[in-house]
Design an enzyme around this catalytic site. Structure first.
Site, PDB file in Angstrom:
ATOM      1  N   PRO A 165       0.711  -1.242  -0.076  1.00  0.00           N
ATOM      2  CA  PRO A 165       0.046  -0.008   0.016  1.00  0.00           C
ATOM      3  C   PRO A 165       0.878   1.311   0.065  1.00  0.00           C
ATOM      4  O   PRO A 165       1.917   1.337   0.608  1.00  0.00           O
ATOM      5  CB  PRO A 165      -0.828  -0.314   1.256  1.00  0.00           C
ATOM      6  N   ARG A 197      34.079  25.810 -10.321  1.00  0.00           N
ATOM      7  CA  ARG A 197      33.757  26.939 -11.174  1.00  0.00           C
ATOM      8  C   ARG A 197      32.191  26.718 -11.663  1.00  0.00           C
ATOM      9  O   ARG A 197      31.689  26.022 -11.456  1.00  0.00           O
ATOM     10  CB  ARG A 197      34.744  26.851 -12.417  1.00  0.00           C
ATOM     11  N   GLU A 239      30.398  25.194 -13.517  1.00  0.00           N
ATOM     12  CA  GLU A 239      30.186  24.360 -14.742  1.00  0.00           C
ATOM     13  C   GLU A 239      29.352  23.185 -13.740  1.00  0.00           C
ATOM     14  O   GLU A 239      28.261  23.242 -13.966  1.00  0.00           O
ATOM     15  CB  GLU A 239      31.681  23.708 -15.215  1.00  0.00           C
ATOM     16  N   ASP A 293      33.451  11.800 -17.973  1.00  0.00           N
ATOM     17  CA  ASP A 293      34.179  11.563 -16.774  1.00  0.00           C
ATOM     18  C   ASP A 293      33.726  10.443 -16.097  1.00  0.00           C
ATOM     19  O   ASP A 293      34.260   9.884 -15.264  1.00  0.00           O
ATOM     20  CB  ASP A 293      33.932  12.952 -16.074  1.00  0.00           C
ATOM     21  N   TRP A 316      32.113   9.673 -24.434  1.00  0.00           N
ATOM     22  CA  TRP A 316      31.254  10.256 -23.520  1.00  0.00           C
ATOM     23  C   TRP A 316      29.758   9.695 -23.350  1.00  0.00           C
ATOM     24  O   TRP A 316      29.458   9.214 -22.652  1.00  0.00           O
ATOM     25  CB  TRP A 316      31.183  11.854 -23.944  1.00  0.00           C
ATOM     26  N   GLU A 375      42.424  18.750 -12.608  1.00  0.00           N
ATOM     27  CA  GLU A 375      41.620  18.429 -14.087  1.00  0.00           C
ATOM     28  C   GLU A 375      42.779  18.203 -15.134  1.00  0.00           C
ATOM     29  O   GLU A 375      42.629  17.261 -15.863  1.00  0.00           O
ATOM     30  CB  GLU A 375      40.702  19.399 -14.473  1.00  0.00           C
ATOM     31  N   HIS A 416      38.758  17.458 -10.419  1.00  0.00           N
ATOM     32  CA  HIS A 416      38.234  16.475 -11.597  1.00  0.00           C
ATOM     33  C   HIS A 416      38.391  15.018 -11.352  1.00  0.00           C
ATOM     34  O   HIS A 416      39.753  14.737 -11.233  1.00  0.00           O
ATOM     35  CB  HIS A 416      38.911  17.021 -12.870  1.00  0.00           C
TER      36      HIS A 416
HETATM   37  C1  BGC Z   1      34.386  19.364 -18.585  1.00  0.00           C
HETATM   38  C2  BGC Z   1      35.069  18.197 -18.702  1.00  0.00           C
HETATM   39  C3  BGC Z   1      34.318  17.574 -19.896  1.00  0.00           C
HETATM   40  C4  BGC Z   1      34.766  18.377 -20.949  1.00  0.00           C
HETATM   41  C5  BGC Z   1      34.405  17.816 -22.345  1.00  0.00           C
HETATM   42  C6  BGC Z   1      34.958  20.149 -19.590  1.00  0.00           C
HETATM   43  O1  BGC Z   1      34.455  21.548 -19.739  1.00  0.00           O
HETATM   44  O2  BGC Z   1      34.938  19.974 -17.364  1.00  0.00           O
HETATM   45  O3  BGC Z   1      35.080  17.262 -17.517  1.00  0.00           O
HETATM   46  O4  BGC Z   1      34.342  16.165 -19.822  1.00  0.00           O
HETATM   47  O5  BGC Z   1      34.480  19.591 -21.017  1.00  0.00           O
HETATM   48  O6  BGC Z   1      35.061  17.970 -23.245  1.00  0.00           O
END
Ligand code: BGC
Length: 914
Positions: free
Chosen positions: A107, A504, A506, A513, A565, A770, A791
């Site tokens: 339920p 940042r 983003e 990733d 990706w 990164e 990253h």
């Molecule tokens: C991101 C990356 C991402 C990439 C793609 C970047 O701006 O921070 O982690 O995979 O762009 O090219």
């Protein structure tokens, strides 16, 4: 006759029970429902149960042979060994996870309790486990009676962008409230809440729960989640007040680059339904509707990228308690219904995961103080201050410092990352932002009269509460620091979704990733529920033609992920299936995997060569070693096809299995025809090209050995440094181990000159950068247009560390069959690793001892392991001091690849090589 048989069966059962030993050492523990502990608000009509079998007697070869589960509406029923919702009966099975509830549909809004007991093969039975609970959510959408409410006038209170000191448009969060009367004593009170925006609910002056950023990030146009809280202890008979603070969050706050906001709309909304069950069995429901009132309050602004501001002089004491005078508050705006699908959040919630106190305070300029939290993390600062009324304390956050000791914020791009607190002026004041987070190690504080006392500023780390599931430690400090840095980069970036970076402007769910890192993530934390949630976001972002996006939820960046990706749509569901044995998840995403492969293969040329034009990020951030994009295209298409074939096999789809195996073989052939020369050279001649081709099985026969040599040549050319980017790094290390050159992998691991993991560690990094050269002594900071210090993509080496150094891997989904294969090397003389699998802890610990070594392992019940004990053919291997041949639980398989290969049953073992 029937009665006779019945009586006979009863006697037989009684006889069986009499011979069963209840052995206190054998237990069913760690009960979870839908891979979460005591979850509230389960949306699955047939939730799945899991548990561990634990045996403290130290017995080996422990296997569950049967189980019985009881599910009940209250604990009393369980105490009487009654499952009024479901009694599975004794089921002959060794399954300890993914066991589906088999009773009548549950339920809506129900409290459920369950327990389990298990039998081993040798006549032992566990006692009933401690009872665990779960609660169903509002399973039927029609059960929702609440409106979506907000206060749109708030936007008019925002300083117009042109007038704002930063040119930003930042409306204040909305305060929403109403009072209600609980007619009688309450037996159970459950709150279901959701928002377009992010919210925090308050009840009678208390915060409800301790989650952050609820209801999480989804594509709000299609899907919105709700959260479930047990608020029984907060409701009282008589007058009550419920309130909420509603901020922009991902819905209408700033997300991504370009200082853009209102991505999903500009009318934030809150929706809540409080269900009161009285002691007398009657029910009452309090909902969000037009009777609520709204106002702005002390929170002046709250935005993920920009930060939060609080004016304590505007505090409204008691606004969330009964009896508050809200006559000046406004009417709310009401939206009766929205188009999106409503569901219970399927993942772990975001919360506080750690705290840090500053390890140093400096003053790079008069009146400017910089606190060093000692660790880069995502979160906020909790502060304690004294100041005159109106005094403004400003906190600016940064990951790194300039050479002059001031904070370096250029790499934050458009993220202002600034919190402000305006004092009330009546003594000690404390505050902590609730609707923002920053990625930082350093905090610049201005506006104080005196230097800050470290204890007055606490760093609060925030992230998805994915339970830690692994540990690693060895005698090399650099490698330990690397694992630490990987862990923290994961914590910083797993915030409801797997993001690229937390600092940042983003912070997006970048698919590439996520896929390279997913397996590493599983070693460090239990991410099953986390990925259960994100894979829905990813599926929501899949295009009609089958392509997966660059980011999920799909916003800011594009829908065309491209090689490595978009493949997240195949690799991530497969990884979660492999690690947790989650068949339901695999089945749910299987059609999407097929559509993706069909899309990529379908746009190839007839001979299965990549199309003339396609989007591809390439081997992102490689070091002058660019792999041709068509090589990446075909390599990844092969990989995704192969995994889809495996998924088909796992799901019992024989025809599909053949189809995808055949397609894989054709792609592999096309790859060899197109890109592999007679000398084993692969087009592009890059480290990544060789790593991928070898890892994905795309070079055959003699060419394979030649390609291996080319890979080694490419590493040597760089003086044994890697040049790989996001795409190649993970597989490079795994391939080196696979081809028996872990010596080279260790060499890369221990490098501390650029480019290497050790280089960032030598610069004092506490997280994964990164870029390999985020900062160098020669050039300083890299291009601030893209230079994050958190990253996780290069942290994908964690998988290699756990597999090769720790020696923990799997041979069958869910670690049903475990591979223990440590390969000692490099500077490491001893190492210890553990992983909490769905069966329980897997542990290894080894130490080199001259030419010999010690290897201790722990294998959880209900599994077997293939153990490689590194040794030469002539060395003697013992276990527990005795010869292997006579050891219980060990079967000797032979000597191969520099190791004694053993089949080992559950239990603890201590091997010695002399
Ligand atoms: C991101 C990356 C991402 C990439 C793609 C970047 O701006 O921070 O982690 O995979 O762009 O090219």
């Amino acid at each position: 006759m029937a009665r006779w048989i019945g009586a006979f069966l009863v006697m037989l059962m009684a006889a069986c029970q009499a011979t069963e030993k209840k052995d206190g050492d054998l237990r069913a523990t760690h009960l979870a429902c839908e891979s979460r502990v005591e979850p509230l608000g389960i949306d699955e009509p047939y939730p799945r149960f899991s548990w561990w079998i634990e045996d403290e007697s130290g017995a080996r070869s422990v296997r569950q042979s049967a189980y019985r589960i009881l599910v009940a509406t209250d604990r009393g029923a369980l105490a009487a060994e009654r499952g009024d919702l479901w009694d599975s009966g004794r089921v002959e099975s060794n399954a300890t996870y993914g066991v589906e509830y088999g009773g009548a549909p549950l339920p809506s809004g129900a409290a459920c309790f369950w327990m389990v007991r298990a039998w081993d093969g040798g006549g032992r039975v566990t006692p009933w486990s401690a009872p665990a609970s779960f609660a169903t959510g509002l399973l039927d959408p029609a059960a929702w009676a609440a409106d979506w409410i907000g206060w749109d006038e708030a936007r008019e209170l925002a300083v117009a962008a042109a007038d704002h000191p930063d040119g930003l448009f930042l409306p204040p969060p909305r305060y929403l409230r109403r009072e209600f009367t609980a007619a009688r004593a309450v037996r159970r009170a459950m709150l279901y809440a959701s928002a377009l925006g992010i919210y925090e609910t308050r009840l009678n002056g208390e915060r409800v729960g301790d989650d952050y950023f609820t209801p999480g990030w989804t594509d709000y146009a299609r899907r919105v989640y709700y959260d479930t809280y047990d608020v029984t202890s907060l409701v009282r008979p008589g007058a009550n007040a419920i309130g909420a603070v509603l901020a922009d969050g991902w819905f209408s706050g700033h997300v991504g680059w370009g200082r853009k906001r209102d991505h999903y709309g500009d009318t934030t909304r809150f929706r809540a339904q409080l269900v009161l069950e009285y002691e007398d069995g009657t029910r009452e429901v309090v909902v969000t509707d037009g009777s609520w009132r709204a106002a702005a309050g002390p929170l002046l602004e709250a935005d993920f990228l920009m930060g939060e501001a609080y004016d304590a002089r505007r505090a409204m004491p008691g606004w969330d308690a009964a009896g508050f005078d809200a006559s000046a508050w406004s009417a709310v705006d009401v939206t009766p219904a929205i188009a999106a699908e409503i569901g219970a959040h399927p993942g772990p919630r975001v919360g506080e995961v750690a705290t840090f106190t500053p390890i140093a305070v400096t003053a790079p300029a008069p009146g400017v103080h910089v606190l060093d939290m000692g660790q880069n993390f995502a979160g906020v600062v909790r502060l304690r201050v004294r100041g005159a009324a109106g005094r403004e304390i400003v906190l600016r956050h940064a990951e790194v410092l300039n050479p002059d000791g001031t904070i370096y914020t250029t790499n934050l791009r458009g993220a202002r990352a600034t919190d402000r607190y305006i004092c009330r002026g009546d003594g000690e004041e404390t505050w902590q932002p609730r609707f923002t987070f920053h990625g930082f190690r350093f905090v610049e504080v201005t506006g104080l009269d005196a230097p800050p006392a470290p204890g007055d500023f606490v760093g609060v780390a925030i992230g998805s509460r994915t339970p830690p599931a692994g540990s690693f430690e060895c005698d090399d400090g650099g490698v330990n620091q690397l694992v630490h840095n990987i862990y923290w980069t994961q914590r910083m970036n797993y915030i409801d979704i797997p993001t690229d970076c937390p600092q940042r402007d983003e912070r997006l769910g970048w698919t590439g990733d996520a896929q390279v890192y997913a397996r590493t993530a599983t070693y460090l934390c239990d991410v099953q529920a986390f990925f259960t949630k994100w894979l829905v976001d990813l599926a929501d972002g899949q295009r009609k033609d089958g392509q997966f996006p660059t980011v999920a939820p799909l916003k800011v960046s594009g829908s065309d992920g491209g090689p490595a990706w978009a493949d997240a749509g195949v690799i991530c569901p497969w990884t979660i299936y492999e690690v947790y044995g989650d068949r339901r998840l695999l089945a749910r995403h299987y059609e999407g995997m097929k559509r993706y492969v069909a899309f990529c293969a379908g746009r190839c040329r007839e001979d299965l060569r990549p199309p003339a034009e396609f989007h591809c990020y390439g081997d992102w951030l490689n070091i002058q070693d660019e792999t041709p994009k068509d090589v990446l295209y075909l390599a990844y298409l092969a990989r995704s096809t192969q995994l889809t074939a495996r998924a088909a096999a796992a799901l019992g789809r024989a025809e599909d299995t053949t189809h995808y195996e055949d397609l894989f073989a054709r792609i592999a052939r096309s790859f060899q025809d197109a890109y592999v020369g007679a000398d084993g050279r692969i087009a592009g001649d890059t480290q990544t090209a060789y790593a991928l081709a070898l890892a994905f099985g795309l070079v055959e026969g003699e060419n394979r050995a030649r390609a291996e040599q080319h890979l080694l040549r490419k590493l040597e050319e760089r003086d044994w440094h890697l040049s790989t980017g996001f795409v190649g790094t993970k597989d490079l290390m795994l391939v080196l181990a696979e081809i028996g050159r872990e010596d080279v992998a260790y060499r890369l691991l221990h490098q501390d000159t650029f480019p290497s993991w050790g280089f960032s560690i030598a610069q004092g990094a506490t997280t994964i950068w990164e870029r390999w050269n985020g900062w160098t002594p020669e050039a300083g900071f890299n291009d601030p247009g893209m230079n994050s210090f958190a990253h996780y993509a290069f942290g994908a080496v964690g998988e290699w560390i756990f597999r090769t150094v720790g020696g923990i891997d799997l041979l069958a989904p869910g670690y049903d069959e475990i591979l223990i294969r440590p390969r000692p090397g490099g500077r490491i003389g001893r190492a210890r690793a553990s992983h909490l699998s769905v069966h329980g802890p897997i542990e290894t610990s080894w130490e080199r001892d001259g030419d010999g070594m010690r290897l201790d392992v722990a294998i959880p019940p209900n599994t077997t392991a293939l153990v490689h004990v590194p040794c030469t053919v002539t060395q003697a291997v013992t276990e527990g001091g005795g010869p292997l041949a006579s050891v219980e639980g060990v079967e000797i398989l032979g000597h191969e690849d520099g190791a004694a290969k053993l089949r080992v049953a559950s239990g603890r073992y201590s091997f010695r090589v002399e």
